[in-house]
Design a protein around this motif. Structure first.
Motif, mmCIF file in Angstrom:
data_model
loop_
_atom_site.group_PDB
_atom_site.id
_atom_site.type_symbol
_atom_site.label_atom_id
_atom_site.label_comp_id
_atom_site.label_asym_id
_atom_site.label_seq_id
_atom_site.Cartn_x
_atom_site.Cartn_y
_atom_site.Cartn_z
ATOM 1 N N ALA A 38 0.331 -0.848 0.356
ATOM 2 C CA ALA A 38 0.077 0.146 -0.073
ATOM 3 C C ALA A 38 0.660 1.333 -0.005
ATOM 4 C CB ALA A 38 -0.538 -0.216 1.504
ATOM 5 N N VAL A 39 1.712 1.171 1.151
ATOM 6 C CA VAL A 39 2.542 2.670 0.603
ATOM 7 C C VAL A 39 3.576 2.659 -0.848
ATOM 8 C CG1 VAL A 39 4.807 3.309 1.766
ATOM 9 C CG2 VAL A 39 3.416 2.092 3.668
ATOM 10 N N GLU A 40 4.058 1.390 -1.769
ATOM 11 C CA GLU A 40 4.812 1.931 -2.334
ATOM 12 C C GLU A 40 3.108 2.177 -3.837
ATOM 13 O OE1 GLU A 40 7.318 1.901 -3.352
ATOM 14 O OE2 GLU A 40 8.189 0.827 -1.576
ATOM 15 N N LEU A 41 1.522 1.948 -3.492
ATOM 16 C CA LEU A 41 1.010 2.019 -4.455
ATOM 17 C C LEU A 41 0.832 3.399 -4.350
ATOM 18 C CD1 LEU A 41 -2.092 -0.970 -3.688
ATOM 19 C CD2 LEU A 41 -0.227 0.109 -6.232
ATOM 20 N N VAL A 42 0.675 3.818 -2.361
ATOM 21 C CA VAL A 42 0.836 5.491 -2.656
ATOM 22 C C VAL A 42 2.187 6.490 -3.793
ATOM 23 C CG1 VAL A 42 1.378 7.736 -1.120
ATOM 24 C CG2 VAL A 42 -0.290 5.642 -0.590
ATOM 25 N N ALA A 91 -8.449 2.636 -0.390
ATOM 26 C CA ALA A 91 -8.796 3.559 0.303
ATOM 27 C C ALA A 91 -6.885 4.466 -0.148
ATOM 28 C CB ALA A 91 -7.923 3.585 1.517
ATOM 29 N N ALA A 92 -5.642 3.635 0.210
ATOM 30 C CA ALA A 92 -4.206 4.153 0.102
ATOM 31 C C ALA A 92 -4.349 5.340 -1.365
ATOM 32 C CB ALA A 92 -3.666 3.189 0.170
ATOM 33 N N LEU A 93 -4.996 4.671 -2.539
ATOM 34 C CA LEU A 93 -4.940 5.182 -4.211
ATOM 35 C C LEU A 93 -5.922 6.773 -3.802
ATOM 36 C CD1 LEU A 93 -4.697 1.445 -6.228
ATOM 37 C CD2 LEU A 93 -3.108 3.726 -6.495
#
Length: 148
Positions: A38-42, A91-93
């Motif tokens: 999720a961190v990397e997707l952001v 949600a992260a995106l």
């Protein structure tokens, strides 16, 4: 050719502050239980929106090293149209887009985000988005070289 100074070397203490902020955000993400993907997707989504080739190359490689699939990376710009992402990742995106494209109102309300994330996770992901946006602007305005 431009004689534009690279911001990381022109004012190294300021750049170190951004690196420290990034490290704090990474620790806070781990502490809050935000998944590394999720961190990397952001980071990837913000870098796509900003057109930062340097950060895109770096964070796509990081995501792949953490187990991300090429299929999921390929559809990040159209994530709403897929079933590839978990509620947390969606949600992260949404947060990445909210923080990066500030001229458009967010599509997801805080109430919607809080169905998938805790208040702390929302705050951490927003800080991660703020931080990658800073790195995008440093790399783009410094004309970081990106080549094969």
């Amino acid at each position: 050719m431009s004689s534009r100074p690279a911001l990381n070397t022109a004012l190294p203490e300021a750049y170190k502050s951004v690196i420290t902020l990034n490290e704090q955000c990474e620790k806070a993400a781990a502490d809050a239980g935000v998944s590394p993907l999720a961190v990397e997707l952001v980071r990837i989504r913000a870098s796509q929106i900003n057109g930062c080739a340097f950060c895109l190359r770096m964070h796509v490689r990081d995501a792949l090293a953490k187990g991300e699939s090429t299929d999921r990376i390929a559809v990040i710009p159209a994530w709403r149209e897929t079933a590839y992402f978990t509620d947390e990742e969606r949600a992260a995106l949404a947060i990445a887009e909210e923080i990066t494209d500030i001229s458009n109102p967010p599509r997801a309300s805080d109430a919607e985000l809080l169905t998938a994330l805790s208040t702390q996770q929302v705050a951490v992901l927003r800080w991660l988005a703020v931080t990658i946006n800073a790195f995008n602007r440093i790399a783009i305005s410094s004309h970081y070289k990106v080549g094969p």
